[in-house]
Design a protein around this motif. Structure first.
Motif, PDB file in Angstrom:
ATOM      1  N   THR A 353       0.932  -1.182  -0.046  1.00 16.07           N
ATOM      2  CA  THR A 353      -0.030  -0.013   0.056  1.00 16.07           C
ATOM      3  C   THR A 353       0.979   1.229   0.021  1.00 16.07           C
ATOM      4  OG1 THR A 353      -0.018  -0.036   2.424  1.00 16.07           O
ATOM      5  CG2 THR A 353      -1.902  -1.294   1.159  1.00 16.07           C
ATOM      6  N   ALA A 354       1.976   1.073   0.374  1.00 13.43           N
ATOM      7  CA  ALA A 354       3.093   2.257   0.438  1.00 13.43           C
ATOM      8  C   ALA A 354       3.076   2.936  -0.974  1.00 13.43           C
ATOM      9  CB  ALA A 354       4.300   2.192   1.086  1.00 13.43           C
ATOM     10  N   ALA A 355       2.963   1.924  -1.994  1.00 13.97           N
ATOM     11  CA  ALA A 355       3.283   2.094  -3.346  1.00 13.97           C
ATOM     12  C   ALA A 355       1.826   2.919  -4.112  1.00 13.97           C
ATOM     13  CB  ALA A 355       4.017   1.239  -4.156  1.00 13.97           C
ATOM     14  N   LEU A 356       0.896   3.027  -3.499  1.00 10.76           N
ATOM     15  CA  LEU A 356      -0.495   3.464  -4.035  1.00 10.76           C
ATOM     16  C   LEU A 356      -0.241   4.846  -4.594  1.00 10.76           C
ATOM     17  CD1 LEU A 356      -2.804   1.940  -1.766  1.00 10.76           C
ATOM     18  CD2 LEU A 356      -2.477   1.110  -4.025  1.00 10.76           C
ATOM     19  N   PRO A 357      -0.774   5.324  -5.521  1.00 10.01           N
ATOM     20  CA  PRO A 357      -0.838   6.628  -6.146  1.00 10.01           C
ATOM     21  C   PRO A 357      -2.011   7.506  -5.221  1.00 10.01           C
ATOM     22  CG  PRO A 357      -1.995   5.315  -7.525  1.00 10.01           C
ATOM     23  CD  PRO A 357      -1.073   4.376  -6.866  1.00 10.01           C
ATOM     24  N   SER A 358      -1.432   8.508  -4.563  1.00  7.13           N
ATOM     25  CA  SER A 358      -2.425   9.188  -3.606  1.00  7.13           C
ATOM     26  C   SER A 358      -2.824  10.354  -4.113  1.00  7.13           C
ATOM     27  CB  SER A 358      -1.695   9.376  -2.243  1.00  7.13           C
ATOM     28  OG  SER A 358      -0.437  10.243  -2.324  1.00  7.13           O
ATOM     29  N   CYS A 359      -3.989  10.845  -3.513  1.00  6.66           N
ATOM     30  CA  CYS A 359      -4.472  11.930  -3.864  1.00  6.66           C
ATOM     31  C   CYS A 359      -3.916  13.278  -3.346  1.00  6.66           C
ATOM     32  CB  CYS A 359      -6.111  12.212  -3.582  1.00  6.66           C
ATOM     33  SG  CYS A 359      -7.155  11.382  -4.857  1.00  6.66           S
TER      34      CYS A 359
END
Length: 362
Positions: A353-359
């Motif tokens: 989850t650390a690699a998820l593209p965030s808003c």
């Protein structure tokens, strides 16, 4: 009567009068609040939301929930008390009535428009999902609608397949207008079509159409413009290699497209796409898989959180608004395309989850 008692009585009467006025005075506002969420991998009303036949499917788990917004009807007029209560609530938003129903749109018109957008979102979800999986989908240009009192009325019909205009083959809907507008108003233009009934019969029998017709129309001017038209709206229809039914009642609008597409991808690929996690989201989708923005993002985030979602797939164009008030425990994931969404779900499934593209707000 003592002065203090009289003053209190007068104040009470004024307050009662103001409250009564607030109940009866209509204000030009409407209310938005979180609507129900539905797992596209599950059932609704005892029936699967997504049903695939004619192709191997695989078990799924977890949630891919589409989210909705509940709004007051076009014909409903809020009073002042309701508007103030809505403004003070954390789980609703009060907006100008014309924001939801511009140009005096009626309840019937709004319902019809939402139904049409919902149907189109289902079609695009099928196309985008199969495109993501590399499964070819045949497409064709068709007559989507015919204007009343136009040159095409009674000559062309919704569902007719447009093969060529003035002998030039058409490949996309935009080709039709480009060719027609080369003529001047009053000149003729020839459509080569497959009639809707023949096209439907051929698709059902999984054969090529055998009947075509040449229809000659006399163009007219578009209003005050010196631009030739025949009075049709061209669109795209598709022939799918197998059947994908999407069934969901009492929902309208285009914003469920992304979640429908992801549900289809999950059912057609081995292994659960979410790894059993609870993911919700929203977003329009087009045939190419591009994800578009939606309205009511703040209410959809609240609805997703209330349903138990831990992750929320957010259209990139909605990110700036979404990050201003993220419900506790909900992680926003920015998506531009269905491919982005699939990659992010794989990261969720694998615990990366650390690699998820965030808003972000920018």
């Amino acid at each position: 009567m003592p002065r203090r008692t009289a003053t209190m009585l007068a104040s009470t009467l004024v307050l009662i009068a103001l409250l009564c006025a607030g109940v009866f005075i209509p204000v030009p506002y409407s209310e938005m609040s979180p609507g129900p969420t539905v797992n596209t991998l599950g059932d609704s009303g005892g029936e699967p939301v997504l049903r695939v036949s004619g192709r191997e499917t695989y078990p799924t788990s977890g949630h891919l929930n589409m989210t909705t917004v509940r709004v007051t009807g076009a014909d409903y007029r809020m009073n002042l008390v309701e508007a103030v209560a809505g403004w003070l609530s954390d789980d609703s938003v009060v907006v100008p009535h014309d924001t939801l129903y511009p140009d005096g749109k009626t309840e019937e018109q709004s319902t019809q428009e939402n139904a049409e957008e919902f149907s189109q979102s289902q079609e695009s979800a099928r196309v985008a999902a199969l495109g993501q999986l590399g499964i070819p989908v045949a497409s064709r240009v068709v007559v989507s609608s015919v204007q009343k009192s136009s040159p095409a009325e009674g000559r062309l019909h919704a569902g007719d397949v447009i093969k060529a205009v003035d002998g030039t083959p058409v490949k996309v809907p935009q080709d039709v207008a480009k060719i027609v507008t080369k003529r001047r108003p009053g000149q003729t233009v020839e459509f080569t079509i497959v009639p809707a009934k023949e096209a439907a019969a051929a698709e059902k029998a999984r054969r090529d159409p055998t009947v075509t017709e040449d229809i000659t129309l006399t163009t007219k001017a578009a209003g005050d413009e010196n631009r030739a038209i025949v009075g049709i709206q061209a669109g795209t229809d598709h022939t799918f290699p197998f059947t994908i039914d999407i069934r969901l009642d009492d929902v309208g609008g285009p914003s469920a497209g992304l979640m429908f597409a992801l549900g289809i991808v999950d059912k057609l690929t081995p292994g659960p796409l979410t790894g059993g996690r609870f993911v919700a989201g929203t977003g329009t989708i087009d045939d190419t898989g591009k994800v578009g923005p939606i309205g009511g993002i703040d209410m959809k985030l609240v609805g997703a959180r209330n349903a138990g979602a831990k992750y929320f797939l957010t259209p990139a164009e909605n990110c700036a608004a979404a990050v201003t008030d993220i419900p506790d425990g909900l992680t926003l994931i920015k998506v531009n395309t269905i491919a982005d969404a699939v990659k992010s779900l794989e990261k969720v499934r694998d615990g990366n989850t650390a690699a998820l593209p965030s808003c972000s707000a920018g």
